[in-house]
Scaffold this active site. Structure first.
Site, PDB file in Angstrom:
ATOM      1  CD  GLU A   1      -2.321   1.363   2.806  1.00 26.48           C
ATOM      2  OE1 GLU A   1      -2.462   2.494   3.300  1.00 26.48           O
ATOM      3  OE2 GLU A   1      -2.662   0.325   3.401  1.00 26.48           O
TER       4      GLU A   1
ATOM      5  CD  GLU B   1      17.138  -8.847   1.867  1.00 19.90           C
ATOM      6  OE1 GLU B   1      17.971  -9.783   1.923  1.00 19.90           O
ATOM      7  OE2 GLU B   1      16.363  -8.576   2.805  1.00 19.90           O
TER       8      GLU B   1
END
Length: 122
Positions: free
Chosen positions: A56, A117
């Site tokens: 979101e 990551e």
């Protein structure tokens, strides 16, 4: 009682810039939008088209400066099936902010300074 992940949230300063970044860098697509009737916020939910998990992005009308993340040490991780191609793409985009070859991972930075990551599919 069983809890399951619904979504993660990141607040963003420039919604259009962030949407473009997440689409180009990670191929995430908008799957749902919610806008406040008074225009005070816009929520964009992004999905990968594979998993049910969503990201979101929250834009707040009254935020008048980029977010200060300080020592924010959280990050989201994305698994990729072609690690070398992803790394090349992200290098070309100029968004690689940290590499850890010994662990076989790297991080990219979004327009607001959040680290993401990238890990190879194992």
């Amino acid at each position: 009682m069983k809890f399951t992940f619904a979504h993660n949230n990141l607040n963003v300063y420039d919604l259009d810039k962030s949407l473009a970044f997440y689409q180009e860098a990670l191929d995430l697509q908008v799957v749902r939008t919610k806008e406040a009737s008074d225009g005070s916020f816009i929520l964009k939910y992004l999905g990968d088209g594979v998993t049910p998990h969503q990201l979101e992005l929250t834009w707040l009308r009254d935020m008048d400066r980029p977010y200060e993340l300080g020592d924010n040490e959280i990050h989201l991780a994305f698994q990729v099936d072609d690690f070398d191609a992803a790394f090349k793409k992200h290098k070309e985009m100029g968004c690689v902010c940290y590499e850890n070859p010994s662990m076989g991972i790297y991080f990219i930075e979004d327009p607001d300074g959040y680290w993401l990551e990238i890990v190879p599919k194992r």
